[in-house]
Scaffold this motif. Structure first.
Motif, PDB file in Angstrom:
ATOM      1  N   SER A  74      -6.581   2.683  -0.562  1.00 56.24           N
ATOM      2  CA  SER A  74      -6.980   2.729   0.850  1.00 56.24           C
ATOM      3  C   SER A  74      -6.786   1.345   1.464  1.00 56.24           C
ATOM      4  O   SER A  74      -6.751   0.334   0.759  1.00 56.24           O
ATOM      5  CB  SER A  74      -8.425   3.199   0.960  1.00 56.24           C
ATOM      6  N   ASN A  75      -6.657   1.311   2.782  1.00 57.88           N
ATOM      7  CA  ASN A  75      -6.436   0.039   3.477  1.00 57.88           C
ATOM      8  C   ASN A  75      -7.611  -0.915   3.330  1.00 57.88           C
ATOM      9  O   ASN A  75      -7.454  -2.119   3.475  1.00 57.88           O
ATOM     10  CB  ASN A  75      -6.175   0.287   4.962  1.00 57.88           C
ATOM     11  N   THR A  76      -8.786  -0.387   3.047  1.00 57.18           N
ATOM     12  CA  THR A  76      -9.978  -1.228   2.932  1.00 57.18           C
ATOM     13  C   THR A  76     -10.166  -1.800   1.528  1.00 57.18           C
ATOM     14  O   THR A  76     -11.051  -2.632   1.335  1.00 57.18           O
ATOM     15  CB  THR A  76     -11.235  -0.430   3.333  1.00 57.18           C
ATOM     16  N   ASP A  77      -9.350  -1.375   0.582  1.00 62.14           N
ATOM     17  CA  ASP A  77      -9.459  -1.902  -0.773  1.00 62.14           C
ATOM     18  C   ASP A  77      -9.081  -3.383  -0.790  1.00 62.14           C
ATOM     19  O   ASP A  77      -8.204  -3.826  -0.053  1.00 62.14           O
ATOM     20  CB  ASP A  77      -8.526  -1.151  -1.732  1.00 62.14           C
ATOM     21  N   ASP A 135       0.835  -1.213   0.000  1.00 62.77           N
ATOM     22  CA  ASP A 135       0.000   0.000   0.000  1.00 62.77           C
ATOM     23  C   ASP A 135       0.863   1.253   0.000  1.00 62.77           C
ATOM     24  O   ASP A 135       0.607   2.203  -0.746  1.00 62.77           O
ATOM     25  CB  ASP A 135      -0.913   0.036   1.230  1.00 62.77           C
ATOM     26  N   LYS A 173      -6.440  -3.027  -5.368  1.00 62.97           N
ATOM     27  CA  LYS A 173      -5.075  -2.503  -5.254  1.00 62.97           C
ATOM     28  C   LYS A 173      -4.263  -2.834  -6.494  1.00 62.97           C
ATOM     29  O   LYS A 173      -3.492  -2.007  -6.974  1.00 62.97           O
ATOM     30  CB  LYS A 173      -4.405  -3.071  -4.001  1.00 62.97           C
TER      31      LYS A 173
END
Length: 189
Positions: A85-88, A47, A93
């Motif tokens: 984003s971390n939630t992807d 990320d 990603k």
């Protein structure tokens, strides 16, 4: 007396077997947790690299806009690539990373067509930074995929699959990334 001795031997054997099963479970569960934590840590690294690629691409677009007025519409479209984003999901990603890589390759092609940009020291340095980010992404991706492969193997292999079912672990997706711009291309500028 003999019956009591046999009772102690049987009870001791059962306790020993239960202790061995408990130790096996603890070791297996800890191995799963360690592997899962490694995967999550490596995804954070991926990320971060993708975010750095995003920032670098945006910076280079802003730097080249003045010289590339004809391609302004294309450059503005490149600026609209989603921020990671971390939630992807892993797939999202990968898609963002590919869009960034594709955009940088297009920008590189535009740069090579303009002599003033081609000879710019700052542009050359930023392209070198891009290559470093690409190489970092590739090495992190390989390590991530190795951990995912190990994790996925444990989920299906006996006896570790027993722990995986108890903990409700699901298979993880691999991270694929392509390199469209190589160090040789940047060095040839």
């Amino acid at each position: 007396m003999d019956n009591l001795l046999w009772l102690y031997i049987v009870a001791g054997t059962i306790v020993l077997i239960l202790v061995i099963i408990w130790v096996w479970y603890l070791i297996g569960a800890n191995n799963f947790k360690k592997n899962k934590d490694n995967i999550e840590d490596l995804m954070v690294d991926i990320d971060e690299i993708i975010m750095n690629k995003h920032h670098l691409l945006n910076f280079m677009i802003e730097q080249t806009k003045r010289s590339l007025t004809i391609e302004a519409k294309i450059l503005n479209e490149m600026l609209e690539i989603s921020v990671i984003s971390n939630t992807d999901s892993v797939e999202q990603k990968q898609d963002i990373s590919f869009q960034l890589t594709q955009s940088m390759h297009m920008l590189y092609e535009m740069i090579t067509d303009h002599e003033d940009l081609k000879t710019s020291k700052e542009i050359k340095e930023k392209l070198d930074d891009w290559i470093i980010l690409e190489e970092s992404l590739q090495s992190t991706r390989k390590l991530y995929n190795k951990n995912v492969s190990n994790f996925n193997h444990k989920i299906v292999a006996f006896p570790s699959n027993i722990i995986a079912k108890m903990k409700k672990y699901k298979r993880k997706d691999f991270f694929e990334a392509e390199i469209l711009l190589t160090k040789e291309e940047v060095d040839s500028l």
